[in-house]
Design a protein around this motif. Sequence first.
Motif, PDB file in Angstrom:
ATOM      1  N   PRO A 101       0.813  -1.223   0.000  1.00  0.00           N
ATOM      2  CA  PRO A 101       0.000   0.000   0.000  1.00  0.00           C
ATOM      3  C   PRO A 101       0.844   1.270   0.000  1.00  0.00           C
ATOM      4  CG  PRO A 101      -0.887  -1.590   1.555  1.00  0.00           C
ATOM      5  CD  PRO A 101       0.446  -2.117   1.119  1.00  0.00           C
ATOM      6  N   GLY A 102       1.888   1.287   0.834  1.00  0.00           N
ATOM      7  CA  GLY A 102       2.746   2.461   0.868  1.00  0.00           C
ATOM      8  C   GLY A 102       3.481   2.683  -0.436  1.00  0.00           C
ATOM      9  N   MET A 103       3.959   1.601  -1.044  1.00  0.00           N
ATOM     10  CA  MET A 103       4.660   1.719  -2.317  1.00  0.00           C
ATOM     11  C   MET A 103       3.716   2.192  -3.423  1.00  0.00           C
ATOM     12  SD  MET A 103       7.471   1.570  -3.936  1.00  0.00           S
ATOM     13  CE  MET A 103       8.536   0.751  -2.738  1.00  0.00           C
ATOM     14  N   THR A 104       2.463   1.718  -3.384  1.00  0.00           N
ATOM     15  CA  THR A 104       1.484   2.156  -4.379  1.00  0.00           C
ATOM     16  C   THR A 104       1.217   3.650  -4.255  1.00  0.00           C
ATOM     17  OG1 THR A 104       0.440  -0.027  -4.344  1.00  0.00           O
ATOM     18  CG2 THR A 104      -0.851   1.785  -5.258  1.00  0.00           C
ATOM     19  N   ALA A 105       1.057   4.126  -3.015  1.00  0.00           N
ATOM     20  CA  ALA A 105       0.833   5.555  -2.800  1.00  0.00           C
ATOM     21  C   ALA A 105       2.038   6.369  -3.256  1.00  0.00           C
ATOM     22  CB  ALA A 105       0.542   5.811  -1.319  1.00  0.00           C
ATOM     23  N   LYS A 137       3.229  21.048  -6.185  1.00  0.00           N
ATOM     24  CA  LYS A 137       3.730  22.273  -5.567  1.00  0.00           C
ATOM     25  C   LYS A 137       3.154  22.445  -4.167  1.00  0.00           C
ATOM     26  CE  LYS A 137       4.187  24.668 -10.017  1.00  0.00           C
ATOM     27  NZ  LYS A 137       3.748  25.840 -10.820  1.00  0.00           N
ATOM     28  N   GLN A 138       3.976  22.969  -3.276  1.00  0.00           N
ATOM     29  CA  GLN A 138       3.528  23.251  -1.915  1.00  0.00           C
ATOM     30  C   GLN A 138       2.354  24.223  -1.950  1.00  0.00           C
ATOM     31  OE1 GLN A 138       6.611  24.691   0.640  1.00  0.00           O
ATOM     32  NE2 GLN A 138       5.307  24.851   2.435  1.00  0.00           N
ATOM     33  N   GLY A 139       1.334  23.931  -1.149  1.00  0.00           N
ATOM     34  CA  GLY A 139       0.163  24.791  -1.077  1.00  0.00           C
ATOM     35  C   GLY A 139      -0.942  24.409  -2.039  1.00  0.00           C
ATOM     36  N   GLU A 140      -0.676  23.492  -2.971  1.00  0.00           N
ATOM     37  CA  GLU A 140      -1.725  23.049  -3.878  1.00  0.00           C
ATOM     38  C   GLU A 140      -2.774  22.242  -3.119  1.00  0.00           C
ATOM     39  OE1 GLU A 140       0.069  22.636  -8.342  1.00  0.00           O
ATOM     40  OE2 GLU A 140       0.452  20.956  -6.990  1.00  0.00           O
ATOM     41  N   VAL A 141      -3.968  22.179  -3.704  1.00  0.00           N
ATOM     42  CA  VAL A 141      -5.045  21.373  -3.132  1.00  0.00           C
ATOM     43  C   VAL A 141      -5.034  20.007  -3.812  1.00  0.00           C
ATOM     44  CG1 VAL A 141      -7.531  21.147  -2.786  1.00  0.00           C
ATOM     45  CG2 VAL A 141      -6.443  23.401  -2.619  1.00  0.00           C
ATOM     46  N   ALA A 142      -4.997  18.952  -3.009  1.00  0.00           N
ATOM     47  CA  ALA A 142      -4.971  17.588  -3.534  1.00  0.00           C
ATOM     48  C   ALA A 142      -6.206  16.843  -3.057  1.00  0.00           C
ATOM     49  CB  ALA A 142      -3.711  16.864  -3.075  1.00  0.00           C
ATOM     50  N   PHE A 143      -6.826  16.093  -3.960  1.00  0.00           N
ATOM     51  CA  PHE A 143      -7.998  15.286  -3.609  1.00  0.00           C
ATOM     52  C   PHE A 143      -7.631  13.812  -3.675  1.00  0.00           C
ATOM     53  CE2 PHE A 143     -11.676  12.778  -5.101  1.00  0.00           C
ATOM     54  CZ  PHE A 143     -12.482  12.916  -3.979  1.00  0.00           C
ATOM     55  N   VAL A 144      -7.965  13.070  -2.606  1.00  0.00           N
ATOM     56  CA  VAL A 144      -7.696  11.634  -2.537  1.00  0.00           C
ATOM     57  C   VAL A 144      -9.024  10.898  -2.449  1.00  0.00           C
ATOM     58  CG1 VAL A 144      -6.552   9.777  -1.283  1.00  0.00           C
ATOM     59  CG2 VAL A 144      -5.502  12.046  -1.360  1.00  0.00           C
ATOM     60  N   SER A 145      -9.331  10.094  -3.455  1.00  0.00           N
ATOM     61  CA  SER A 145     -10.533   9.265  -3.438  1.00  0.00           C
ATOM     62  C   SER A 145     -10.235   7.967  -2.696  1.00  0.00           C
ATOM     63  CB  SER A 145     -10.965   8.957  -4.873  1.00  0.00           C
ATOM     64  OG  SER A 145     -12.086   8.098  -4.886  1.00  0.00           O
ATOM     65  N   GLY A 146     -11.218   7.468  -1.943  1.00  0.00           N
ATOM     66  CA  GLY A 146     -10.959   6.266  -1.148  1.00  0.00           C
ATOM     67  C   GLY A 146      -9.891   6.529  -0.106  1.00  0.00           C
ATOM     68  N   ALA A 147      -9.975   7.680   0.528  1.00  0.00           N
ATOM     69  CA  ALA A 147      -8.885   8.150   1.382  1.00  0.00           C
ATOM     70  C   ALA A 147      -8.763   7.397   2.695  1.00  0.00           C
ATOM     71  CB  ALA A 147      -9.065   9.643   1.663  1.00  0.00           C
ATOM     72  N   ALA A 148      -9.755   6.590   3.055  1.00  0.00           N
ATOM     73  CA  ALA A 148      -9.676   5.831   4.303  1.00  0.00           C
ATOM     74  C   ALA A 148      -9.102   4.439   4.095  1.00  0.00           C
ATOM     75  CB  ALA A 148     -11.059   5.726   4.949  1.00  0.00           C
ATOM     76  N   ALA A 196      -6.082   1.618   2.696  1.00  0.00           N
ATOM     77  CA  ALA A 196      -4.661   1.467   3.023  1.00  0.00           C
ATOM     78  C   ALA A 196      -3.782   2.371   2.173  1.00  0.00           C
ATOM     79  CB  ALA A 196      -4.252   0.005   2.846  1.00  0.00           C
ATOM     80  N   VAL A 197      -4.087   2.488   0.876  1.00  0.00           N
ATOM     81  CA  VAL A 197      -3.299   3.346  -0.009  1.00  0.00           C
ATOM     82  C   VAL A 197      -3.636   4.813   0.228  1.00  0.00           C
ATOM     83  CG1 VAL A 197      -2.805   3.928  -2.418  1.00  0.00           C
ATOM     84  CG2 VAL A 197      -3.085   1.532  -1.744  1.00  0.00           C
ATOM     85  N   GLY A 198      -4.921   5.117   0.346  1.00  0.00           N
ATOM     86  CA  GLY A 198      -5.343   6.501   0.514  1.00  0.00           C
ATOM     87  C   GLY A 198      -4.812   7.143   1.779  1.00  0.00           C
ATOM     88  N   LEU A 199      -4.748   6.382   2.871  1.00  0.00           N
ATOM     89  CA  LEU A 199      -4.230   6.935   4.121  1.00  0.00           C
ATOM     90  C   LEU A 199      -2.773   7.357   3.982  1.00  0.00           C
ATOM     91  CD1 LEU A 199      -5.785   4.530   6.789  1.00  0.00           C
ATOM     92  CD2 LEU A 199      -6.356   6.937   6.414  1.00  0.00           C
ATOM     93  N   GLN A 256      -1.134  11.341   3.848  1.00  0.00           N
ATOM     94  CA  GLN A 256      -0.054  11.779   4.732  1.00  0.00           C
ATOM     95  C   GLN A 256       1.145  12.299   3.945  1.00  0.00           C
ATOM     96  OE1 GLN A 256       0.475   9.227   8.464  1.00  0.00           O
ATOM     97  NE2 GLN A 256      -0.736   7.874   7.154  1.00  0.00           N
ATOM     98  N   LEU A 257       1.477  11.633   2.841  1.00  0.00           N
ATOM     99  CA  LEU A 257       2.584  12.110   2.011  1.00  0.00           C
ATOM    100  C   LEU A 257       2.267  13.484   1.420  1.00  0.00           C
ATOM    101  CD1 LEU A 257       3.562   8.827   0.123  1.00  0.00           C
ATOM    102  CD2 LEU A 257       4.937  10.023   1.831  1.00  0.00           C
ATOM    103  N   LEU A 258       1.049  13.630   0.923  1.00  0.00           N
ATOM    104  CA  LEU A 258       0.668  14.912   0.325  1.00  0.00           C
ATOM    105  C   LEU A 258       0.722  16.046   1.350  1.00  0.00           C
ATOM    106  CD1 LEU A 258      -2.284  13.657  -1.870  1.00  0.00           C
ATOM    107  CD2 LEU A 258      -0.277  14.880  -2.731  1.00  0.00           C
ATOM    108  N   LYS A 259       0.296  15.753   2.561  1.00  0.00           N
ATOM    109  CA  LYS A 259       0.258  16.794   3.586  1.00  0.00           C
ATOM    110  C   LYS A 259       1.637  17.103   4.147  1.00  0.00           C
ATOM    111  CE  LYS A 259      -1.850  18.030   8.011  1.00  0.00           C
ATOM    112  NZ  LYS A 259      -2.837  17.650   9.059  1.00  0.00           N
ATOM    113  N   HIS A 260       2.370  16.052   4.531  1.00  0.00           N
ATOM    114  CA  HIS A 260       3.603  16.270   5.284  1.00  0.00           C
ATOM    115  C   HIS A 260       4.850  16.351   4.404  1.00  0.00           C
ATOM    116  CE1 HIS A 260       1.386  15.828   8.983  1.00  0.00           C
ATOM    117  NE2 HIS A 260       0.907  14.664   8.587  1.00  0.00           N
TER     118      HIS A 260
END
Length: 207
Positions: A143-147, A159-170, A172-175, A179-183
């Motif tokens: 899951p982590g490698m897929t993300a 780019k930092q500050g962009e808005v990202a949408f994750v479908s199926g975010a709950a 294993a891959v979406g979680l 986190q990668l997108l945010k942090h």
Amino acid sequence: MALQVTSVLWKAHVEDRAVAADDFQVATNSIDPQAMGPSDILVELLYLSVDPYMRGMMRDSKGYYRQPFTPGEPLSSRGLARVLRAGPDVGSGFEEGDVLSGMLPWSSHAVLNRRAQAALQLVDSRLLGKLPLPTFLGALGAPGMTAWAGLKRIAEPIKQGEVAFVSGAAGAVGLVAGQLLKHKYGCKVIGSAGSNEKVRGMQRCWH
């Protein structure tokens, strides 16, 4: 001395209905470690991951990207196992005590030949004890490698500050992706999930 083995067997292909408990069978048999081949390894199962791709393997489908499960044989999925014994001619380099990840049968113990060993990877011993073992099936597993691959190889540049949408975010891959997108990328992340409970879990994880 024979080793008692417990396995979960797949009884028959299921095409157009939900999979039920009756589609599985728990069976016991024994393994004689003394009868191992010189290139075999004996492993003890530690953890298994139950993943969506397995549903396709429960059908008698010739077009699926993985071979169907064989009725009467143990199921298989990604998992973690510890090497209990390694033959003198093991070419993979696996040794007694190593923790391995990869495709494993749903059996408490198994003797794996060279072909089965080719689907396994050695878990970095420097990380053992520092992280819970299931991490190597989750954030540091498929899951982590897929993300990571989806973001690194497809979505970048991000780019930092962009808005990202994750479908199926709950899931294993979406979680992990959230986190990668945010942090890592510094994005504002919006995710969707199938229930309020899943949304709350997603929010806890991303914070």
